[in-house]
Structures are given as structure tokens and as C-alpha cells.
Design an enzyme around this catalytic site. Structure first.
Site, PDB file in Angstrom:
ATOM      1  N   GLU A  48      -9.761   2.473  -5.430  1.00 15.56           N
ATOM      2  CA  GLU A  48      -9.282   4.147  -4.962  1.00 15.56           C
ATOM      3  C   GLU A  48      -8.028   4.409  -5.657  1.00 15.56           C
ATOM      4  O   GLU A  48      -7.199   4.810  -5.202  1.00 15.56           O
ATOM      5  CB  GLU A  48      -9.045   4.195  -3.373  1.00 15.56           C
ATOM      6  CG  GLU A  48     -10.208   3.720  -2.407  1.00 15.56           C
ATOM      7  CD  GLU A  48     -10.156   3.866  -1.040  1.00 15.56           C
ATOM      8  OE1 GLU A  48     -10.884   4.187  -0.419  1.00 15.56           O
ATOM      9  OE2 GLU A  48      -9.099   3.434  -0.571  1.00 15.56           O
ATOM     10  N   HIS A  86      -3.083   3.017  -4.602  1.00 14.56           N
ATOM     11  CA  HIS A  86      -2.257   2.564  -3.100  1.00 14.56           C
ATOM     12  C   HIS A  86      -1.087   1.867  -3.584  1.00 14.56           C
ATOM     13  O   HIS A  86      -0.623   0.992  -2.880  1.00 14.56           O
ATOM     14  CB  HIS A  86      -3.174   1.440  -2.597  1.00 14.56           C
ATOM     15  CG  HIS A  86      -4.321   2.076  -1.938  1.00 14.56           C
ATOM     16  ND1 HIS A  86      -4.356   3.080  -0.894  1.00 14.56           N
ATOM     17  CD2 HIS A  86      -5.695   1.954  -2.442  1.00 14.56           C
ATOM     18  CE1 HIS A  86      -5.669   3.355  -0.745  1.00 14.56           C
ATOM     19  NE2 HIS A  86      -6.284   2.751  -1.480  1.00 14.56           N
ATOM     20  N   ASP A 120       0.928  -1.330  -0.191  1.00 14.51           N
ATOM     21  CA  ASP A 120      -0.003  -0.024  -0.085  1.00 14.51           C
ATOM     22  C   ASP A 120       0.949   1.288  -0.015  1.00 14.51           C
ATOM     23  O   ASP A 120       2.077   0.992  -0.037  1.00 14.51           O
ATOM     24  CB  ASP A 120      -0.882  -0.066   1.121  1.00 14.51           C
ATOM     25  CG  ASP A 120      -2.306   0.556   1.004  1.00 14.51           C
ATOM     26  OD1 ASP A 120      -2.195   1.868   0.352  1.00 14.51           O
ATOM     27  OD2 ASP A 120      -3.416  -0.057   1.176  1.00 14.51           O
TER      28      ASP A 120
HETATM   29  C1  ACM Z   1     -11.009  -0.385   0.727  1.00 12.36           C
HETATM   30  O1  ACM Z   1     -11.461  -0.450   1.687  1.00 12.36           O
HETATM   31  N1  ACM Z   1     -10.417   0.613   0.213  1.00 12.36           N
HETATM   32  C2  ACM Z   1     -10.962  -1.841   0.103  1.00 12.36           C
END
Ligand code: ACM
Length: 468
Positions: free
Chosen positions: A264, A201, A128
Site C-alpha cells: 500500500e 506506511h 506504521d
Molecule cells: C496489509 O494488510 N496491508 C498487509
């Protein structure tokens, strides 16, 4: 079947009976004065039968270690006939080791508890923005640089201004450690599903190799929380990198399912950079959302050619969902991705933010350690029904199961993780194993103290249930 002929009175015998008419993971336990017999048609079933026997014994069995010979001890199991099988085949728990690293010993400890409660998928969130946690031999800077950050946000993300503790944080798993965890889990009938996040991420990877981002500018491993704009640029260099990483990942993880994140991913860089726009042009894509879909499909093809299946967060519907991907549904405030996956015939794992995010508060925040937000009580988890009410029978067959996610922005170590996971994971275990009509909250609360004692014996620092 008779008890094994060599068995004496009081023996516990295990029988692997392939033709047994119960499912793969199912089992039968028969406990009588003459002995105890566990039958299953597969090794997982025998293992689960053993876990049930363990639950029939008193909590003291969980203490471990040899008993002093002078302690008189008599343990009995009630005479029972049990026939049992799970409702769902994906019974998962996810752990984010990027926001806060957890050494392999802590991961194994979590796997022990999962096995005890018949959970069978460990989703390991390995990469991440805040840290890359898996050694990749081809790309040593991922762990030399990407596994470390120079500080961590102090307090809540909502506080302004943000302050940072200035304490270096990080760590990673060597490939030997990964193999060890995967083998340890497999012995307990748990499949480890690795997650390598893309295209978003990914700041930690870009910090290690700035050419993977669209700007090529140096970035730092992130010290705070949120969603960040530096994402993988869809160039051939990036795909060569990701395929190199995945080649090593596939070598380490036998799991059919490989999680590629997909959530995201802000499109700002792709909108502004010619490298990304050139791919949109070349591939005849409508926009950056179709570019995301193209990106995911390209990675999916790589996995499929190697006999694996792609699983991703529900943003993989963006710009078109591949018919063969498995969707992990988390954005419970919007059921459009869920409906789309259901109608298209995709497999689905339910992991809704509303009920299965174990980083949420368990009671009034005033009396709780700082958490990310939300409110998900033990009873909320227990009451969760994974099967969407509007699904047809066919669509119901696409629901592999459910999973709770442990995001660790606010969980800096073992004790904090224990507190958020237990006893909520006990409720989860029943949600994914038991038939819907066998779930009974009052009955659960009556059985709970026995299991809390078991957790005590195992040194788990769970949250004492005390209502809202
Ligand atoms: C997430 O909570 N971004 C999968």
C-alpha cells in the site's frame, strides 16, 4: 531406547536423539505406567513434546503458581504412543503494535500462548503511519516524535465526519525490551520476525524526520486509519537512514527473515516530485512501479549481504519481483501475485485477508464489538487450506506455511486483542501443524471446551464460540 537408567517409576524423561528419523520439529511421546519418554532429534521437538504432555494433563495445570499442600491432587496421563511432526515450518501470528501499542508484557503473554500451541513465528509489525515503536539509537526522534499521536479516530472509519478523541496515544519498546522479548520467544522456539515498513506506511517516521518524505514538509503522526500518500522518498539520504535503522534491527533480531512491508505505497508523491523522477531517470526505470521494485531490491541487497532474507507483503511483485524475496500473500481477492511468485520459484507465506485476518468480525456485527469489517468464523479458519489447489508439487514446496494477522485499528488493548485472537488462533494452530486429512471440525469442536478452560486458567479473554 530404554528409559533413562537413573529414572524411577513415573519419571518423565527427555531424550535428544540426533539420528531419530523424524523432522527437526517432530517428536515422539511414549506414556506407559513405568514412565513417560519424550524423544526428538532437536530441541524444538522436545519442547513440542512437552507441550503435548501439557495438553494431556488436565486444564488445571495452566493455572500456575504453587498448589496448597493440603489440596489432594492426582493427575494422570493416558497411556499413549504419539509420533508427531508439523506440516508447515512457518506457523505464524502477526501483531500490529503501531495502531495501538501493546507493552512488552502483553507481547510476552501472546508468545506464551503461541508456544503452547506450537506456533513458531511472531511477526512484529513495529512501524506504521500511526506510530513508530522501536527505539533506534541513531535516530532518537523516531520514538521522541514518531511514537506518539495526539488522538485517535473515534468509532468506525466509515462514519462521517471523522472525529478524534484528543487523547495522546503511543509508546515504544526500548532496545533492552526488544532483546528481552526476542530472548523470551527464542526460549520457546519462536523466531521474532521484525517488520519495518517501507516505502509506504511510513508517516510516523516522516513526522520525526520530514526530509525522508519527498516534500520535506512537516507531517503529523496519523490519528486515523487507511493508506497515506506521504511515503519515503527514494533519495540517498533515505537509504542512509533505512540502512542505519536496519543495522540496529539486525543487531537486535537474529531472524534470517526481515520483513520490509512493501504494501500500500501510493505513488502520488513519486509522480509529482523531481527527487523521485530523477531516480527513475538515473536508473533507467519505466515508471514509479519499477521504482518501488528497485527500492525493494536495493534494501534486499543490503539484507542479503548481511546474511538475511527479505520478506514483504505481496505488493513487492510490483514492477518486478526479486527471485530471492519471500512473498507474504494477503490480497486474496487477486491471485496474480501468488501465481507470479509460484511460477518464479519464490518462497511464499500464506496470510490471506479472506480467512487469516483476525481483525475481521467473528459473527454478525450486530452482536459484536466494532471491527474493521469482514466475517471470519472459527469454522472458516479451521477449514482454511493453506496450499493453493492449483500449485504444482514444486510450487507446493515453496509454501513455507501460513500466518494470521492481528491489525489493531479497532483493538485498543489486551482484552480486545484476546477477544479477536482466541479461539481463532487455536484453529490456526491446527491448520498449520496437522496434516490435511487429520483435520476434523466435529472433533475440534469436541476438544475445544478443554482448551477454552486452559485459556480461562491463563486469564485470556477469548470470544465464547456461539455460532454465527
Ligand atoms: C496489509 O494488510 N496491508 C498487509
Amino acid at each position: 531406547l530404554p528409559l533413562a537408567p537413573a529414572g524411577a517409576d513415573g519419571d518423565i524423561t527427555f531424550h535428544l536423539d540426533p539420528p531419530l528419523a523424524i523432522e527437526d520439529e517432530g517428536y515422539e511421546v511414549s506414556a506407559a505406567p513405568a514412565g513417560i519418554r519424550v524423544r526428538a532429534s532437536g530441541a524444538a521437538g522436545l519442547f513440542y513434546g512437552a507441550q503435548t504432555l501439557r495438553q494431556l494433563l488436565p486444564p488445571a495445570v495452566e493455572r500456575g503458581g504453587a498448589l496448597p499442600a493440603e489440596v489432594p491432587m492426582s493427575w494422570t496421563i493416558p497411556a499413549v504412543e504419539i509420533e508427531d511432526a508439523p506440516r508447515f515450518r512457518w506457523r505464524g501470528l502477526h501483531l500490529d503494535v503501531s495502531r495501538h501499542f501493546m507493552p512488552a508484557a502483553g507481547v510476552k503473554r501472546l508468545i506464551d500462548r503461541m508456544a503452547q500451541y506450537k506456533l513458531n513465528r511472531f511477526h512484529w509489525h513495529l512501524t506504521d503511519d500511526q506510530g513508530w515503536r522501536i527505539e533506534i539509537e541513531r535516530y532518537p526522534r523516531l520514538t521522541q516524535v514518531g511514537a506518539w499521536r495526539d488522538g485517535t479516530l473515534v468509532g468506525s472509519f466509515h462514519n462521517r465526519p471523522h472525529t478524534f478523541d484528543g487523547v495522546r496515544h503511543g509508546g515504544y519498546y526500548t532496545q533492552d525490551e526488544v532483546r528481552e522479548v526476542v530472548a523470551y520467544a527464542a526460549e520457546r522456539h519462536i523466531t521474532v520476525v521484525p517488520e519495518i515498513e517501507m516505502p509506504g506506511h511510513s508517516t510516523a517516521a516522516i513526522a520525526a524526520y520530514p526530509e525522508l518524505g519527498c516534500t520535506g514538509e512537516p507531517v503529523e503522526v496519523v490519528q486515523g486509519w487507511g493508506v497515506f500518500e506521504d511515503i519515503f522518498c527514494p533519495t540517498e539520504e533515505t537509504f542512509a537512514f533505512l540502512e542505519g535503522v536496519l543495522t540496529e534491527v539486525l543487531d537486535l533480531f537474529p531472524s534470517t527473515y526481515i520483513h520490509i512491508g512493501g504494501d500500500e505505497a501510493p505513488k502520488a508523491r513519486w509522480e509529482e516530485r523531481p527527487e523521485a523522477q530523477a531516480v527513475i531517470q538515473r536508473e533507467g526505470l519505466a515508471d514509479e512501479h519499477e521504482l518501488q521494485s528497485w527500492f525493494v531490491r536495493r534494501i534486499e541487497r543490503f539484507l542479503n549481504e548481511r546474511g538475511r532474507r527479505l520478506v514483504g507483503w505481496d505488493e513487492i511483485v510490483e514492477g518486478g519481483l526479486s527471485p530471492t524475496a519471500t512473498l507474504m500473500y494477503w490480497r486474496s481477492w487477486d491471485d496474480a501475485p501468488l501465481r507470479q511468485a509460484a511460477e518464479q520459484g519464490n518462497d511464499i507465506v500464506m496470510t490471506p485477508n479472506s480467512t487469516l485476518y483476525f481483525d475481521h468480525y467473528q459473527a454478525d456485527p450486530a452482536g459484536e464489538p466494532l471491527a474493521i469489517g469482514g466475517l471470519t468464523t472459527l469454522e472458516d479458519v479451521y477449514a482454511y487450506e493453506p496450499m493453493p489447489a492449483f500449485f504444482t508439487d514444486t510450487q507446493a514446496g515453496q509454501v513455507l506455511g501460513a500466518q494470521a494477522n492481528i491489525w489493531t485499528e479497532y483493538l485498543p488493548g489486551q482484552a480486545a486483542v484476546d477477544y479477536m485472537v482466541w479461539p481463532r488462533a487455536l484453529a490456526l494452530a491446527e491448520v498449520v501443524w496437522s496434516q490435511r486429512d487429520r483435520r476434523d471440525w466435529t472433533d475440534f469442536t469436541e476438544r475445544l471446551p478443554d482448551h477454552l478452560r486452559r485459556l480461562d486458567m491463563a486469564g485470556v479473554r477469548y470470544r465464547q464460540p456461539r455460532g454465527r
